[in-house]
Motif scaffolding. Sequence first.
Motif, PDB file in Angstrom:
ATOM      1  N   VAL A 472       0.846  -1.188   0.000  1.00  0.00           N
ATOM      2  CA  VAL A 472       0.000   0.000   0.000  1.00  0.00           C
ATOM      3  C   VAL A 472       0.884   1.241   0.000  1.00  0.00           C
ATOM      4  CG1 VAL A 472      -0.211  -0.178   2.526  1.00  0.00           C
ATOM      5  CG2 VAL A 472      -1.789   1.271   1.245  1.00  0.00           C
ATOM      6  N   ASP A 473       0.610   2.170  -0.927  1.00  0.00           N
ATOM      7  CA  ASP A 473       1.316   3.455  -0.922  1.00  0.00           C
ATOM      8  C   ASP A 473       0.838   4.275   0.270  1.00  0.00           C
ATOM      9  OD1 ASP A 473       2.725   2.905  -3.234  1.00  0.00           O
ATOM     10  OD2 ASP A 473       1.267   3.872  -4.559  1.00  0.00           O
ATOM     11  N   VAL A 474       1.766   4.956   0.938  1.00  0.00           N
ATOM     12  CA  VAL A 474       1.446   5.756   2.122  1.00  0.00           C
ATOM     13  C   VAL A 474       1.965   7.168   1.916  1.00  0.00           C
ATOM     14  CG1 VAL A 474       1.736   6.020   4.614  1.00  0.00           C
ATOM     15  CG2 VAL A 474       1.583   3.725   3.615  1.00  0.00           C
ATOM     16  N   ILE A 475       1.051   8.152   1.977  1.00  0.00           N
ATOM     17  CA  ILE A 475       1.428   9.558   1.861  1.00  0.00           C
ATOM     18  C   ILE A 475       1.151  10.243   3.192  1.00  0.00           C
ATOM     19  CG2 ILE A 475       0.956  11.750   0.716  1.00  0.00           C
ATOM     20  CD1 ILE A 475       0.178  10.251  -1.770  1.00  0.00           C
ATOM     21  N   LEU A 476       2.162  10.903   3.748  1.00  0.00           N
ATOM     22  CA  LEU A 476       2.033  11.653   4.996  1.00  0.00           C
ATOM     23  C   LEU A 476       2.198  13.130   4.659  1.00  0.00           C
ATOM     24  CD1 LEU A 476       4.350   9.422   7.248  1.00  0.00           C
ATOM     25  CD2 LEU A 476       1.917   9.135   6.764  1.00  0.00           C
ATOM     26  N   THR A 477       1.172  13.936   4.917  1.00  0.00           N
ATOM     27  CA  THR A 477       1.238  15.341   4.496  1.00  0.00           C
ATOM     28  C   THR A 477       2.277  16.121   5.281  1.00  0.00           C
ATOM     29  OG1 THR A 477      -0.582  15.898   5.993  1.00  0.00           O
ATOM     30  CG2 THR A 477      -1.147  15.360   3.715  1.00  0.00           C
ATOM     31  N   ASP A 478       2.450  15.789   6.571  1.00  0.00           N
ATOM     32  CA  ASP A 478       3.482  16.459   7.372  1.00  0.00           C
ATOM     33  C   ASP A 478       4.778  15.661   7.362  1.00  0.00           C
ATOM     34  OD1 ASP A 478       1.844  18.576   8.011  1.00  0.00           O
ATOM     35  OD2 ASP A 478       1.070  17.621   9.822  1.00  0.00           O
ATOM     36  N   GLY A 479       4.676  14.360   7.570  1.00  0.00           N
ATOM     37  CA  GLY A 479       5.846  13.501   7.494  1.00  0.00           C
ATOM     38  C   GLY A 479       6.697  13.480   8.734  1.00  0.00           C
ATOM     39  N   ASP A 480       6.218  14.106   9.840  1.00  0.00           N
ATOM     40  CA  ASP A 480       7.015  14.074  11.064  1.00  0.00           C
ATOM     41  C   ASP A 480       6.741  12.781  11.826  1.00  0.00           C
ATOM     42  OD1 ASP A 480       4.478  14.478  12.025  1.00  0.00           O
ATOM     43  OD2 ASP A 480       4.865  16.466  12.853  1.00  0.00           O
ATOM     44  N   ALA A 481       7.384  12.651  13.006  1.00  0.00           N
ATOM     45  CA  ALA A 481       7.247  11.426  13.779  1.00  0.00           C
ATOM     46  C   ALA A 481       5.800  11.159  14.173  1.00  0.00           C
ATOM     47  CB  ALA A 481       8.141  11.501  15.031  1.00  0.00           C
ATOM     48  N   THR A 482       5.045  12.214  14.465  1.00  0.00           N
ATOM     49  CA  THR A 482       3.641  12.046  14.849  1.00  0.00           C
ATOM     50  C   THR A 482       2.828  11.498  13.692  1.00  0.00           C
ATOM     51  OG1 THR A 482       3.842  13.919  16.373  1.00  0.00           O
ATOM     52  CG2 THR A 482       1.627  13.208  15.795  1.00  0.00           C
ATOM     53  N   ASP A 483       3.095  11.962  12.478  1.00  0.00           N
ATOM     54  CA  ASP A 483       2.398  11.437  11.306  1.00  0.00           C
ATOM     55  C   ASP A 483       2.747   9.971  11.070  1.00  0.00           C
ATOM     56  OD1 ASP A 483       0.592  13.211  10.314  1.00  0.00           O
ATOM     57  OD2 ASP A 483       1.704  13.701   8.496  1.00  0.00           O
ATOM     58  N   VAL A 484       4.019   9.628  11.260  1.00  0.00           N
ATOM     59  CA  VAL A 484       4.424   8.229  11.106  1.00  0.00           C
ATOM     60  C   VAL A 484       3.681   7.359  12.120  1.00  0.00           C
ATOM     61  CG1 VAL A 484       6.350   6.595  11.154  1.00  0.00           C
ATOM     62  CG2 VAL A 484       6.692   8.881  10.212  1.00  0.00           C
ATOM     63  N   ASP A 485       3.527   7.875  13.341  1.00  0.00           N
ATOM     64  CA  ASP A 485       2.796   7.134  14.368  1.00  0.00           C
ATOM     65  C   ASP A 485       1.348   6.904  13.954  1.00  0.00           C
ATOM     66  OD1 ASP A 485       2.431   6.016  17.094  1.00  0.00           O
ATOM     67  OD2 ASP A 485       1.174   7.795  17.369  1.00  0.00           O
ATOM     68  N   ARG A 486       0.713   7.946  13.394  1.00  0.00           N
ATOM     69  CA  ARG A 486      -0.686   7.794  12.964  1.00  0.00           C
ATOM     70  C   ARG A 486      -0.799   6.713  11.887  1.00  0.00           C
ATOM     71  NH1 ARG A 486      -0.532  13.994  12.932  1.00  0.00           N
ATOM     72  NH2 ARG A 486      -1.556  14.572  14.893  1.00  0.00           N
ATOM     73  N   ALA A 487       0.086   6.772  10.904  1.00  0.00           N
ATOM     74  CA  ALA A 487       0.045   5.764   9.838  1.00  0.00           C
ATOM     75  C   ALA A 487       0.310   4.374  10.393  1.00  0.00           C
ATOM     76  CB  ALA A 487       1.066   6.110   8.751  1.00  0.00           C
ATOM     77  N   ALA A 488       1.270   4.276  11.316  1.00  0.00           N
ATOM     78  CA  ALA A 488       1.602   2.974  11.901  1.00  0.00           C
ATOM     79  C   ALA A 488       0.415   2.397  12.657  1.00  0.00           C
ATOM     80  CB  ALA A 488       2.807   3.109  12.828  1.00  0.00           C
ATOM     81  N   ARG A 489      -0.293   3.239  13.387  1.00  0.00           N
ATOM     82  CA  ARG A 489      -1.425   2.745  14.180  1.00  0.00           C
ATOM     83  C   ARG A 489      -2.601   2.354  13.298  1.00  0.00           C
ATOM     84  NH1 ARG A 489      -2.632   6.951  18.762  1.00  0.00           N
ATOM     85  NH2 ARG A 489      -3.732   5.181  19.701  1.00  0.00           N
ATOM     86  N   ILE A 490      -2.854   3.116  12.250  1.00  0.00           N
ATOM     87  CA  ILE A 490      -3.941   2.765  11.334  1.00  0.00           C
ATOM     88  C   ILE A 490      -3.634   1.451  10.623  1.00  0.00           C
ATOM     89  CG2 ILE A 490      -5.118   3.443   9.207  1.00  0.00           C
ATOM     90  CD1 ILE A 490      -4.720   6.385  10.155  1.00  0.00           C
ATOM     91  N   LEU A 491      -2.433   1.338  10.064  1.00  0.00           N
ATOM     92  CA  LEU A 491      -2.070   0.117   9.358  1.00  0.00           C
ATOM     93  C   LEU A 491      -2.017  -1.078  10.306  1.00  0.00           C
ATOM     94  CD1 LEU A 491       0.696   1.493   6.968  1.00  0.00           C
ATOM     95  CD2 LEU A 491      -1.598   0.729   6.333  1.00  0.00           C
ATOM     96  N   SER A 492      -1.472  -0.868  11.504  1.00  0.00           N
ATOM     97  CA  SER A 492      -1.396  -1.968  12.465  1.00  0.00           C
ATOM     98  C   SER A 492      -2.785  -2.387  12.930  1.00  0.00           C
ATOM     99  CB  SER A 492      -0.543  -1.563  13.676  1.00  0.00           C
ATOM    100  OG  SER A 492       0.796  -1.338  13.292  1.00  0.00           O
ATOM    101  N   GLY A 493      -3.714  -1.417  12.988  1.00  0.00           N
ATOM    102  CA  GLY A 493      -5.076  -1.744  13.374  1.00  0.00           C
ATOM    103  C   GLY A 493      -5.708  -2.718  12.395  1.00  0.00           C
ATOM    104  N   PHE A 494      -5.586  -2.430  11.113  1.00  0.00           N
ATOM    105  CA  PHE A 494      -6.134  -3.354  10.118  1.00  0.00           C
ATOM    106  C   PHE A 494      -5.272  -4.611  10.016  1.00  0.00           C
ATOM    107  CE2 PHE A 494      -7.906   0.734   8.451  1.00  0.00           C
ATOM    108  CZ  PHE A 494      -9.232   0.414   8.699  1.00  0.00           C
ATOM    109  N   GLN A 495      -3.959  -4.464  10.181  1.00  0.00           N
ATOM    110  CA  GLN A 495      -3.074  -5.619  10.113  1.00  0.00           C
ATOM    111  C   GLN A 495      -3.379  -6.625  11.219  1.00  0.00           C
ATOM    112  OE1 GLN A 495       0.264  -6.589   8.048  1.00  0.00           O
ATOM    113  NE2 GLN A 495      -1.187  -8.107   8.780  1.00  0.00           N
TER     114      GLN A 495
END
Length: 677
Positions: A472-495
């Motif tokens: 899955v392509d992942v785009i983070l509009t800010d790209g900081d550590a907090t954004d990475v955390d959000r993406a990690a939690r969303i993906l891990s939730g479905f994973q």
Amino acid sequence: MSSRISRAAALVTAAALLTTPALVAAPASAATDPRISFRDLGVPEQEQFPGRTATVTVTLPVPTGLTPTALRGTLQVPAAYSRGVMEVVQDNRVLGRATVESGQNRGDIPVTLPLDGIDVTGDGATVQLRTTLDPVDETWCHDPLDTVTSVLRDASVSYDGTTRPPATLAEALPPVLGSLTVTVPAQPDASVTAAALETTTAVAAMYRSQAPEIRVVERDRAGATAADGNAADGTAADGTGVQDAALTRRIDIPGDNGHGITLEHPGTPEATVVLHGTGEDLLDQARLLTSGDPDTGLTGLLDSTDAHARDIPVELSPRAETLADLGATALTATGTGSAQVVLDIGQGELGRLAGSVKLHLSGSVSPLPADAPGELTVAVNGTVVDRTTTTGDSTLASGVLDREVDIPADLLTRYNSVTLTFSGSGVQGCGTTAPLTLRVDPETTVTSTAAEDPTRLTHGFQALPAALLPEVDVILTDGDATDVDRAARILSGFQSTTGARVRPVPVAPQDAGSTRDSGRPLLVVDADGDGGDLTTGEALPVTFTDGVLTADGLQAETSTDLGVLQTRWDHDRHRMSVIAGSTGSPELLDQLIDDLDRATDTGRGTGWADLRGTAVVSQDDGGVHEIGVPDDRPAPAADQADSSTRSGNATLAAVVAAVVVAALLVAVGVAVRRRRP
């Protein structure tokens, strides 16, 4: 979020505090003689024992330094039984036995089973739990009791010994994981982001039954705190779980010029795994860390504190898999008059959003005489899709199960229950009817093909995580550590709902155009709601433009703020997009993710595995509300469907006209719930 052992209250929480100054917390002490619940061990919380005698196999994880000593729980016994025993058996040896007597607590009977002499192999011990119960009326015909079920609840395992933190890389990922903290620079580059997302999704897949809390934090803010509710001695408020540094892990990804993986401070509570390097080399370090293969992973490194990775390719799920590959184990049933085996087939396990599924059933049934033929039915989610008799199938008449069954696409959902029932005809008499046995071979094959588009029952969140596989392509509009955390939690939730791996591919916002040609699904984390062109395309279920909120086609003017996670299917490119955003209030998106995590951990409310609509929103003063939840009832005729839709929309529009927008989402949520079967 769906990271399921945020059950941190029972084990351990190493969640970093992203919104507070740096915390330097003293590491939690090791736990001595802990007691850990089945839930936190990743063992099913309720074990069922059908009939007068029943056996269930369970595997108990054993953390390093501990030995299992006793299994405790509450056995709920039906009123039809008066007494009996429950035993724990290993290799035909009875390790412990508990007496079951009637009249105790109205059927809820506490049991304690010693585990004396249990044999631990590797990181776990496999045992059988066996119940033998006597009916109340010894003179009564007891055949119907074969379907009465006892249930083991609130089970836990007591251990002797003291846990210890990892001393080698082979111990980097423990048998029981309470929480994982991944640290990255404040502004991680693409390779660090890729390694962090690869690590978190892999751990979510490996420990999906335990559901550890998984967080990505900025290195300068990394800290650890004990979970609320944990006692000072390391035991949770309910007597189970541990507050233990040995059951937490920290992984640093500094994005430095080093190479390989090292274990810093081995054997101490400060033990930290460090992934060195940049680019593809760093991504390979992450894949090495989370590989369960003894030839390519860390499990074969018995005494090493450093390692080097080689290229590890992304694996695609095969079109044909066996039931054993999908994790099906209990495939034999015996009963009087009929026997039934249930197969659970999730689209995530298939590795794709399936358009068609075919079963090639193999196994055996009890041979029946010609004058008392038998019948085999196959039902998918309650709908019979195949029926045959022993008189019409000579192979089945001889006791051999060998049959192909097609599952219609319009019956497939996110999770599918396939029920095989073999029944006999003739007069059923007490003590005169031989039991029937149905055995399904674990080598039964399941063949699936990818869907061009979701169906009525697999659109929105019900298409996930299948529609995100394999990459899955992942785009983070800010790209900081907090954004990475959000993406990690969303993906891990479905994973956490499947063992098939979701592999994230980070894409810079300026390269967003490339995702249109990649052929991969897309996740956009736009916490501020300022993504602009990144979220354009077909209409989203929830939008907020110029003071007008649109939810599921209904509009109202408002100044309300909300966080939203929503889905959109791109029909032209046959791919799913997941958009995480807010109305300029990223804290509400974070609150939404927290709520989904919490519900997943506690089993109360809407968690990641429960999402069925096209969007889910959260407001300041409200919980989680789903938008666009489908009606699972059979689709009505076209004119009835149109009439029903017009009537429902008119009713809902009248509600919207009468209330402010804060109530709009609540109204939508209520209406959606009322439509559920």
